[in-house]
Design an enzyme around this catalytic site. Structure first.
Site, PDB file in Angstrom:
ATOM      1  N   ASP A   6       0.853  -1.184   0.000  1.00 34.96           N
ATOM      2  CA  ASP A   6       0.000   0.000   0.000  1.00 34.96           C
ATOM      3  C   ASP A   6       0.894   1.240   0.000  1.00 34.96           C
ATOM      4  O   ASP A   6       1.712   1.403   0.903  1.00 34.96           O
ATOM      5  CB  ASP A   6      -0.834  -0.070   1.296  1.00 34.96           C
ATOM      6  CG  ASP A   6      -1.959   0.933   1.338  1.00 34.96           C
ATOM      7  OD1 ASP A   6      -2.917   0.681   2.078  1.00 34.96           O
ATOM      8  OD2 ASP A   6      -1.872   1.980   0.665  1.00 34.96           O
TER       9      ASP A   6
ATOM     10  N   ASP B 164      -3.272   2.482  -5.872  1.00 36.40           N
ATOM     11  CA  ASP B 164      -2.089   2.498  -5.006  1.00 36.40           C
ATOM     12  C   ASP B 164      -1.956   1.264  -4.122  1.00 36.40           C
ATOM     13  O   ASP B 164      -1.251   1.304  -3.123  1.00 36.40           O
ATOM     14  CB  ASP B 164      -2.093   3.759  -4.133  1.00 36.40           C
ATOM     15  CG  ASP B 164      -3.258   3.784  -3.159  1.00 36.40           C
ATOM     16  OD1 ASP B 164      -4.241   3.076  -3.397  1.00 36.40           O
ATOM     17  OD2 ASP B 164      -3.188   4.513  -2.162  1.00 36.40           O
ATOM     18  N   GLU B 165      -2.634   0.183  -4.461  1.00 37.05           N
ATOM     19  CA  GLU B 165      -2.561  -1.031  -3.645  1.00 37.05           C
ATOM     20  C   GLU B 165      -2.489  -2.278  -4.512  1.00 37.05           C
ATOM     21  O   GLU B 165      -3.151  -2.356  -5.543  1.00 37.05           O
ATOM     22  CB  GLU B 165      -3.830  -1.184  -2.790  1.00 37.05           C
ATOM     23  CG  GLU B 165      -3.957  -0.219  -1.656  1.00 37.05           C
ATOM     24  CD  GLU B 165      -5.273  -0.420  -0.925  1.00 37.05           C
ATOM     25  OE1 GLU B 165      -5.688  -1.575  -0.731  1.00 37.05           O
ATOM     26  OE2 GLU B 165      -5.888   0.591  -0.570  1.00 37.05           O
TER      27      GLU B 165
END
Length: 404
Positions: free
Chosen positions: A9, A111-112
């Site tokens: 993350d 974003d993960e």
DNA sequence: TCTGGGGTCCTAGGACCC
DNA sequence: TCTGGGGTCCTAGGACCC
């Protein structure tokens, strides 16, 4: 075999990525080190917090709150706009980098990522050391930090990456459920939001441990099918697979717009719907899909949302056909009160057009439409223009008006 | 200058059919 | 004159995520 899943993350992704962009373009301050946020445009009435710096967070600023409210908490707050094209570039770098460690990667958002490390243990005996290596390499290579969560399934990996931020590695393995997961408030559990946690608290179920030890029948009475998820999650159980297909399911394509001013002017609203229909149907054609259901989304000036949807007789990717339906739905459902937001959604997306009427049976007009549309698509693709809209489409809105 | 945008999944209830 | 039920399809709305 016990699975080993990493969840990675990016810390304050939008803010970190904008910080990097600014530093690369000569800006002297690292905005990660000051009270700052990434926010929508307040003049356009999209003024919400999209990401916050650690100092802004300490001042009590939360993602999603109005910027004016954030300013009250922190008068010297610096606000920077989002740069989504740049975020896509940074996201791609980070995900491409991860591919060297495992072929099985699932993008979970911009974003993960989940990375399945199962079966790679002949290479990496010590997963915690590997996680640190990944974390540090990303920091040194790209200039932003990540959290890595390690678990025996996706849920635990995801929960672990959330523990302490930034720039940390955490584990939440099977034998750590009781010590690391159970003490947390139920609202910390993934997929337990405001409504569910309030309901649980009302039942005097406050920690995940209490949830784990609540009689299933009691949960089922209130939460129905969700009870099964709650029970499993509280014990750290999750059998879902890491699968790259999970991210791009393409079940629907939608767009919504908060208008600069509230308006009940149907001409203006239909003009907006036309642009939106153009956008979603072009995306549909890019994905080589055909939609069977069309919806119009409304939000009035008091923030009351409503929507209406209808099936098409045949799946289509044709802007004109979709727009006809959009206008039809709009006319039947618009409550004639000023709107704050309007939008279009396409769903029931299929790979194959159900060609009940083959292209050869279509009349000349229809064939012409399809030709024009492909031409427009290729021009837009070539020149990056988003404004070419065929005149025949604008006519639909006008025809409709005349009839009334 | 008060409150974004893009998604997924689930549920309740109505229509319709046998 | 007591009001079947199962199954399917469809819609609206809501919860939740980043």
């Amino acid at each position: 075999m016990e699975r080993i899943i990493f969840h990675i993350d990016v810390n304050n992704a939008f803010l970190s990525w904008t910080a990097i962009y600014l530093l690369e373009h000569g800006y002297k301050v690292d905005i990660r080190k000051i009270p700052s946020i990434i926010g929508g445009d307040e003049k356009e009435r999209r003024g919400v917090v999209l990401a916050k710096s650690p100092i802004a967070k300490k001042m009590g600023i939360v993602t999603g709150e109005p910027i004016f409210q954030a300013r009250k908490k922190c008068p010297n707050l610096q606000v920077f706009p989002a740069n989504r094209e740049w975020y896509q570039i940074e996201s791609r770098k980070f995900k491409d980098y991860l591919k060297q460690y495992s072929p099985n990667i699932e993008e979970f958002s911009i974003d993960e990522c989940f990375v399945d490390m199962t079966g790679t243990n002949y290479l990496y005996k010590d997963y915690v050391a590997l996680a640190h290596k990944i974390k540090d390499e990303i920091k040194n290579t790209y200039g932003f930090t990540v959290n890595v969560g390690i678990g025996n399934n996706k849920l635990c990996a995801k929960m672990a990456s959330d523990f302490e931020k930034p720039d940390k590695v955490h584990t939440l393995l099977k034998d750590e459920i009781a010590s690391k997961l159970w003490p947390l408030d139920v609202k910390e559990l993934f997929m337990v939001g405001k409504k569910t946690s309030e309901e649980l608290h009302r039942m005097n179920i406050n920690t995940i441990e209490q949830l784990a030890h609540t009689d299933y029948k009691k949960l089922e009475k209130i939460f129905k099918k969700q009870a099964e998820y709650l029970k499993n999650a509280s014990w750290g159980i999750d059998n879902s697979e890491v699968n790259e297909e999970n991210y791009h399911k393409d079940n629907s394509i939608s767009t919504t717009r908060t208008l600069k001013y509230d308006t009940d002017n149907t001409d203006k609203l239909k003009e907006c719907l036309l642009e939106q229909t153009e956008r979603v149907s072009r995306e549909l054609r890019e994905k080589k899909k055909y939609a069977s259901t069309v919806a119009v989304i409304f939000k009035d000036k008091n923030f009351n949302s409503y929507s209406a949807q209808e099936k098409l007789d045949n799946p289509t990717d044709n802007t004109k056909e979709i727009y006809k339906k959009v206008i039809n739905i709009f006319d039947k459902n618009f409550k004639k009160e000023a709107l704050r937001l309007i939008g279009v959604r396409l769903s029931d997306l299929n790979e194959i057009k159900n060609e009940q009427i083959s292209i050869f049976d279509a009349d000349i007009e229809e064939k012409k439409d399809i030709e024009i549309e492909h031409t427009i698509d290729s021009i837009n693709k070539k020149f990056g223009s988003e404004v070419i809209i065929s005149a025949s489409l604008k006519q639909i809105a006008k025809d409709k008006k005349k009839k009334q």
